[in-house]
Design a protein around this motif. Structure first.
Motif, mmCIF file in Angstrom:
data_model
loop_
_atom_site.group_PDB
_atom_site.id
_atom_site.type_symbol
_atom_site.label_atom_id
_atom_site.label_comp_id
_atom_site.label_asym_id
_atom_site.label_seq_id
_atom_site.Cartn_x
_atom_site.Cartn_y
_atom_site.Cartn_z
ATOM 1 N N LYS A 63 39.725 10.885 -12.281
ATOM 2 C CA LYS A 63 39.499 9.733 -11.399
ATOM 3 C C LYS A 63 38.949 8.576 -12.205
ATOM 4 O O LYS A 63 38.241 8.762 -13.213
ATOM 5 C CB LYS A 63 38.547 10.082 -10.251
ATOM 6 C CG LYS A 63 37.168 10.641 -10.599
ATOM 7 C CD LYS A 63 36.119 9.581 -10.940
ATOM 8 C CE LYS A 63 35.826 8.601 -9.840
ATOM 9 N NZ LYS A 63 34.789 9.089 -8.918
ATOM 10 N N TYR A 82 35.428 6.964 -16.037
ATOM 11 C CA TYR A 82 36.295 8.030 -15.534
ATOM 12 C C TYR A 82 35.533 9.337 -15.414
ATOM 13 O O TYR A 82 34.472 9.531 -16.024
ATOM 14 C CB TYR A 82 37.523 8.216 -16.430
ATOM 15 C CG TYR A 82 37.258 8.987 -17.713
ATOM 16 C CD1 TYR A 82 37.298 10.382 -17.734
ATOM 17 C CD2 TYR A 82 36.991 8.329 -18.901
ATOM 18 C CE1 TYR A 82 37.059 11.093 -18.896
ATOM 19 C CE2 TYR A 82 36.751 9.028 -20.078
ATOM 20 C CZ TYR A 82 36.789 10.414 -20.067
ATOM 21 O OH TYR A 82 36.547 11.112 -21.221
ATOM 22 N N GLU A 110 41.725 5.674 -1.471
ATOM 23 C CA GLU A 110 42.462 5.573 -2.728
ATOM 24 C C GLU A 110 43.941 5.940 -2.552
ATOM 25 O O GLU A 110 44.319 6.603 -1.592
ATOM 26 C CB GLU A 110 41.852 6.490 -3.788
ATOM 27 C CG GLU A 110 40.339 6.335 -3.906
ATOM 28 C CD GLU A 110 39.835 6.499 -5.321
ATOM 29 O OE1 GLU A 110 40.658 6.494 -6.259
ATOM 30 O OE2 GLU A 110 38.605 6.628 -5.470
ATOM 31 N N GLU A 141 38.657 10.008 -1.534
ATOM 32 C CA GLU A 141 37.765 10.639 -2.499
ATOM 33 C C GLU A 141 36.368 10.697 -1.900
ATOM 34 O O GLU A 141 35.868 9.711 -1.369
ATOM 35 C CB GLU A 141 37.711 9.877 -3.824
ATOM 36 C CG GLU A 141 36.823 10.608 -4.832
ATOM 37 C CD GLU A 141 36.616 9.887 -6.138
ATOM 38 O OE1 GLU A 141 35.948 10.462 -7.019
ATOM 39 O OE2 GLU A 141 37.088 8.751 -6.275
ATOM 40 N N SER A 164 31.886 12.357 -9.222
ATOM 41 C CA SER A 164 32.966 13.099 -8.570
ATOM 42 C C SER A 164 32.407 14.182 -7.655
ATOM 43 O O SER A 164 31.330 14.717 -7.899
ATOM 44 C CB SER A 164 33.885 13.739 -9.619
ATOM 45 O OG SER A 164 34.488 12.760 -10.431
ATOM 46 N N VAL A 167 38.157 15.828 -3.175
ATOM 47 C CA VAL A 167 39.363 15.011 -3.028
ATOM 48 C C VAL A 167 40.190 15.560 -1.873
ATOM 49 O O VAL A 167 40.388 16.775 -1.779
ATOM 50 C CB VAL A 167 40.226 15.029 -4.308
ATOM 51 C CG1 VAL A 167 41.457 14.138 -4.128
ATOM 52 C CG2 VAL A 167 39.418 14.576 -5.511
ATOM 53 N N LEU A 232 43.270 9.519 -9.517
ATOM 54 C CA LEU A 232 42.736 8.588 -8.523
ATOM 55 C C LEU A 232 42.322 7.324 -9.266
ATOM 56 O O LEU A 232 41.403 7.357 -10.085
ATOM 57 C CB LEU A 232 41.540 9.206 -7.797
ATOM 58 C CG LEU A 232 41.809 10.490 -7.011
ATOM 59 C CD1 LEU A 232 40.526 10.972 -6.338
ATOM 60 C CD2 LEU A 232 42.914 10.284 -5.980
#
Length: 263
Positions: A63, A82, A110, A141, A164, A167, A232
């Motif tokens: 992502k 990222y 997203e 997300e 993160s 998802v 993403l």
């Protein structure tokens, strides 16, 4: 030369690991380790990713964060960041996400890129992304921070795997040559009420640009975007907090929609 020793990186990674495991957020790494830099932060991220892989988890994608100019200005940075997407982060639309196992969950709207071929880097460009993308899907997300109260600077979120968490991918697949990803409108609803609207153009002007940036960036850390990976590229709107009982739904003008429930 990086600001932290390897021992400090290992200690910071362990603190984030325990914070996520115990749902017990920690203070900002940028305060505890004032010399931390971006290289340190990515190396801390990779320490915990390798630990997850040693537990038989699989990397299923990546992502991009901070891909909108507004978010970059807020964080005082001039490029995105990222994180890795692992196999246990993906949930289906008909599942309920249990917030009791999370710290401060938020949702972002997203477009998910599903790669049909690997992206070679360095030198990846928009044409490479268009050739390699098999299709795109609507996505939500769910981000989370193991840093207390989202009090994060750039190196905090990078070290924390770019915040993160989970998802959710929608079921409708669209060929990338059938849509102009610079101009797709998006709407986010909470419990049926519109709480945000946005456009895919908010993601570096074109989400394709963000995917190319990602391929080139991860190459520097020995990472490659592979066929089958989900990418993403960044959110079309700002992030919104969620709570037990919430239903969040994202709808795109030409790509369909995706929804998720929280308990």
């Amino acid at each position: 030369m990086s600001g932290l020793t390897q021992e400090q990186r290992e200690r910071a990674a362990e603190a984030l690991w325990v914070a996520e495991r115990d749902r017990d957020p920690i203070g900002p790494l940028t305060i505890d380790y004032p010399d931390i830099d971006v290289v340190d932060a990515y190396e801390i991220q990779l320490i915990n990713i390798r630990r997850r892989l040693a537990e038989d988890r699989l990397v299923r994608g990546h992502k991009v964060g901070l891909s909108s100019k507004a978010m970059q200005e807020m964080m005082g940075v001039d490029e995105p960041d990222y994180g890795h997407l692992l196999d246990d982060m993906f949930v289906f639309e008909d599942e309920d996400v249990d917030t009791s196992g999370l710290c401060y969950p938020r949702v972002e709207v997203e477009v998910g890129f599903i790669l049909g071929a690997p992206l070679a880097a360095p030198g990846c460009n928009a044409a490479d992304v268009l050739r390699a993308t098999e299709y795109v899907v609507p996505a939500i997300e769910i981000i989370d921070s193991r840093i207390r109260d989202w009090k994060i600077a750039l190196c905090d979120t990078i070290a924390d795997n770019a915040s993160s968490c989970r998802v959710v991918l929608g079921a409708r697949a669209t060929r990338i040559d059938a849509v102009d990803l610079r101009t797709v409108g998006a709407t986010l609803r909470r419990n049926g009420t519109v709480i945000a609207t946005g456009s895919t153009g908010a993601v570096l002007g074109n989400p394709v640009t963000a995917v190319a940036w990602l391929a080139n960036k991860v190459h520097a850390f020995g990472v490659r975007l592979e066929a089958g990976h989900v990418v993403l590229p960044g959110s079309c709107t700002r992030a919104f907090d969620v709570a037990p009982g919430d239903n969040l739904r994202a709808d795109f003008d030409t790509l369909g929609g995706v929804s998720i429930n929280f308990k």
